[in-house]
Design a protein around this motif. Structure first.
Motif, PDB file in Angstrom:
ATOM      1  N   GLY A 212      -8.678  -3.212   6.381  1.00  0.00           N
ATOM      2  CA  GLY A 212      -8.373  -3.141   4.956  1.00  0.00           C
ATOM      3  C   GLY A 212      -8.243  -4.494   4.272  1.00  0.00           C
ATOM      4  O   GLY A 212      -7.794  -4.561   3.134  1.00  0.00           O
TER       5      GLY A 212
ATOM      6  N   GLU B 148      -9.743   3.687   1.272  1.00  0.00           N
ATOM      7  CA  GLU B 148      -8.576   4.176   2.011  1.00  0.00           C
ATOM      8  C   GLU B 148      -8.264   3.315   3.237  1.00  0.00           C
ATOM      9  O   GLU B 148      -7.170   3.420   3.808  1.00  0.00           O
ATOM     10  CB  GLU B 148      -8.767   5.643   2.413  1.00  0.00           C
ATOM     11  CG  GLU B 148      -9.892   5.915   3.380  1.00  0.00           C
ATOM     12  CD  GLU B 148     -11.271   6.090   2.736  1.00  0.00           C
ATOM     13  OE1 GLU B 148     -12.212   6.415   3.484  1.00  0.00           O
ATOM     14  OE2 GLU B 148     -11.420   5.906   1.508  1.00  0.00           O
ATOM     15  N   LYS B 149      -9.180   2.430   3.639  1.00  0.00           N
ATOM     16  CA  LYS B 149      -8.885   1.506   4.747  1.00  0.00           C
ATOM     17  C   LYS B 149      -7.680   0.634   4.412  1.00  0.00           C
ATOM     18  O   LYS B 149      -6.974   0.183   5.305  1.00  0.00           O
ATOM     19  CB  LYS B 149     -10.092   0.608   5.028  1.00  0.00           C
ATOM     20  CG  LYS B 149     -11.231   1.300   5.738  1.00  0.00           C
ATOM     21  CD  LYS B 149     -12.350   0.302   5.995  1.00  0.00           C
ATOM     22  CE  LYS B 149     -13.489   0.928   6.767  1.00  0.00           C
ATOM     23  NZ  LYS B 149     -14.555  -0.072   7.019  1.00  0.00           N
ATOM     24  N   VAL B 150      -7.451   0.375   3.127  1.00  0.00           N
ATOM     25  CA  VAL B 150      -6.291  -0.420   2.718  1.00  0.00           C
ATOM     26  C   VAL B 150      -5.006   0.313   3.104  1.00  0.00           C
ATOM     27  O   VAL B 150      -4.029  -0.307   3.493  1.00  0.00           O
ATOM     28  CB  VAL B 150      -6.332  -0.728   1.204  1.00  0.00           C
ATOM     29  CG1 VAL B 150      -5.064  -1.447   0.754  1.00  0.00           C
ATOM     30  CG2 VAL B 150      -7.566  -1.560   0.862  1.00  0.00           C
TER      31      VAL B 150
ATOM     32  N   LEU C 294     -14.876  -1.661   1.601  1.00  0.00           N
ATOM     33  CA  LEU C 294     -13.868  -1.026   0.745  1.00  0.00           C
ATOM     34  C   LEU C 294     -14.494  -0.318  -0.449  1.00  0.00           C
ATOM     35  O   LEU C 294     -13.858   0.537  -1.064  1.00  0.00           O
ATOM     36  CB  LEU C 294     -12.849  -2.057   0.257  1.00  0.00           C
ATOM     37  CG  LEU C 294     -12.019  -2.743   1.338  1.00  0.00           C
ATOM     38  CD1 LEU C 294     -11.037  -3.714   0.704  1.00  0.00           C
ATOM     39  CD2 LEU C 294     -11.303  -1.741   2.226  1.00  0.00           C
TER      40      LEU C 294
ATOM     41  N   PRO D  40      -4.001  -1.889   6.653  1.00  0.00           N
ATOM     42  CA  PRO D  40      -3.919  -2.969   5.666  1.00  0.00           C
ATOM     43  C   PRO D  40      -4.114  -4.367   6.238  1.00  0.00           C
ATOM     44  O   PRO D  40      -4.592  -5.256   5.547  1.00  0.00           O
ATOM     45  CB  PRO D  40      -2.527  -2.806   5.054  1.00  0.00           C
ATOM     46  CG  PRO D  40      -1.750  -2.019   6.049  1.00  0.00           C
ATOM     47  CD  PRO D  40      -2.744  -1.137   6.740  1.00  0.00           C
TER      48      PRO D  40
ATOM     49  N   GLN E 148       0.836  -1.203   0.000  1.00  0.00           N
ATOM     50  CA  GLN E 148       0.000   0.000   0.000  1.00  0.00           C
ATOM     51  C   GLN E 148       0.868   1.250   0.000  1.00  0.00           C
ATOM     52  O   GLN E 148       0.509   2.252  -0.606  1.00  0.00           O
ATOM     53  CB  GLN E 148      -1.022  -0.014   1.144  1.00  0.00           C
ATOM     54  CG  GLN E 148      -0.480   0.139   2.561  1.00  0.00           C
ATOM     55  CD  GLN E 148      -0.152   1.554   2.962  1.00  0.00           C
ATOM     56  OE1 GLN E 148      -0.674   2.514   2.408  1.00  0.00           O
ATOM     57  NE2 GLN E 148       0.749   1.701   3.927  1.00  0.00           N
TER      58      GLN E 148
END
Length: 126
Positions: A98, A88-90, A83, A94, A32
């Motif tokens: 994410g 943006e949670k990734v 998601l 992560p 990421q």
């Protein structure tokens, strides 16, 4: 850089958490960071059975789109639908919120080919 020791990793910068015959999959903190701000995650393979290393979706960042490769053969049984609204949670989490998919593993022997945290650190030069 965060590389949790309880997870397994792939050369394609994905992490795998195995719980019985279910594997949760996402991209690593390193991945990421390399991609930058994630703006879209697409997985159109829900309920499909795919082989190891087949493309199960894509992740789109501001400057690039990358394929996501299945780390283990199996049926994709769940997609992290949060998601769709909050890709943006990734970036922010992560290894937690994410995560991307869950797989029902069809060939448990493939898990032996996943990398340990130490192997993954060596891969990325950590």
């Amino acid at each position: 850089m965060n590389i949790p020791s309880e997870l397994k990793y792939t050369k394609d910068h994905e992490w795998v958490k195995i719980d019985g015959d279910i594997a949760t999959v996402g991209i690593t903190d390193f991945a990421q960071g390399e991609l930058g701000d994630i703006v879209y995650v697409e997985v159109e393979t829900l309920d499909e059975t795919l082989g190891k290393d087949e493309v199960f979706g894509t992740v789109e960042a501001v400057k690039t789109v990358s394929d996501l490769f299945l780390p283990l053969s199996g049926e994709i049984i769940e997609f992290n639908e949060s998601l769709e609204d909050e890709p943006e949670k990734v970036n922010s989490d992560p290894y937690g919120d994410g995560w991307m998919i869950k797989i029902k593993i069809s060939d448990a022997s493939e898990t032996e080919n996943l990398m340990s945290d130490a192997d993954y650190k060596d891969l990325i030069g950590g």
